[in-house]
Design a protein around this motif. Structure first.
Motif, short mmCIF file in Angstrom:
data_model
loop_
_atom_site.label_atom_id
_atom_site.label_comp_id
_atom_site.label_asym_id
_atom_site.label_seq_id
_atom_site.Cartn_x
_atom_site.Cartn_y
_atom_site.Cartn_z
N UNK A 81 -2.91 7.81 -18.07
CA UNK A 81 -1.86 8.45 -17.28
C UNK A 81 -1.92 9.97 -17.37
N UNK A 82 -2.24 10.49 -18.54
CA UNK A 82 -2.38 11.95 -18.69
C UNK A 82 -3.51 12.48 -17.81
N UNK A 83 -4.64 11.76 -17.79
CA UNK A 83 -5.77 12.20 -16.98
C UNK A 83 -5.44 12.12 -15.49
N UNK A 84 -4.82 11.05 -15.07
CA UNK A 84 -4.45 10.91 -13.65
C UNK A 84 -3.50 12.05 -13.25
N UNK A 85 -2.61 12.43 -14.15
CA UNK A 85 -1.71 13.55 -13.86
C UNK A 85 -2.45 14.87 -13.69
N UNK A 86 -3.63 14.99 -14.28
CA UNK A 86 -4.43 16.22 -14.17
C UNK A 86 -5.16 16.35 -12.83
N UNK A 87 -5.34 15.25 -12.11
CA UNK A 87 -6.10 15.30 -10.86
C UNK A 87 -5.34 16.17 -9.86
#
Length: 109
Positions: free
Chosen positions: A10-16
């Motif tokens: 979820x943290x990585x998806x938020x970075x996109x």
């Protein structure tokens, strides 16, 4: 699947960034590398990324995650394509998938 894995996805998806996309497989690889660096364990794959996103709340930009062909989830295809288009994400000529060569995003680290 553990909470650390779900949180990392979820943290990585938020970075996109808006207008860009990542594949389930790429997210799985990045998350596995990040977690392995922390605790020496590799875990998760594309299916697990999909499971995490299917349980995520509405605050996660799930539409920026596509399969290896650039297609958003079939169940949410129209909604995802609308959101991607609104963000200016490059789409295929027929508008049915993300043009990954132009839209793919990779984190800096």
């Amino acid at each position: 699947m553990d909470d650390d894995y779900a949180e990392a996805v979820l943290d990585l998806v938020d970075e996109i960034p808006a207008g860009r996309a990542m594949t389930y497989g790429t997210i799985a690889e990045v998350v596995a590398d990040r977690l392995e660096a922390l605790d020496g364990r590799r875990r998760g794959g594309p299916r697990q990324v999909g499971q995490v996103l299917s349980r995520a709340g509405s605050g996660v930009p799930w539409w920026r995650v596509v399969n290896a062909a650039g297609s958003p989830p079939a169940r949410h295809l129209t909604r995802a394509l609308d959101l991607l288009g609104d963000e200016g994400t490059p789409l295929s000529a027929d508008g049915t998938r993300v043009a990954l060569r132009r839209a793919i995003w990779f984190p800096e680290t």
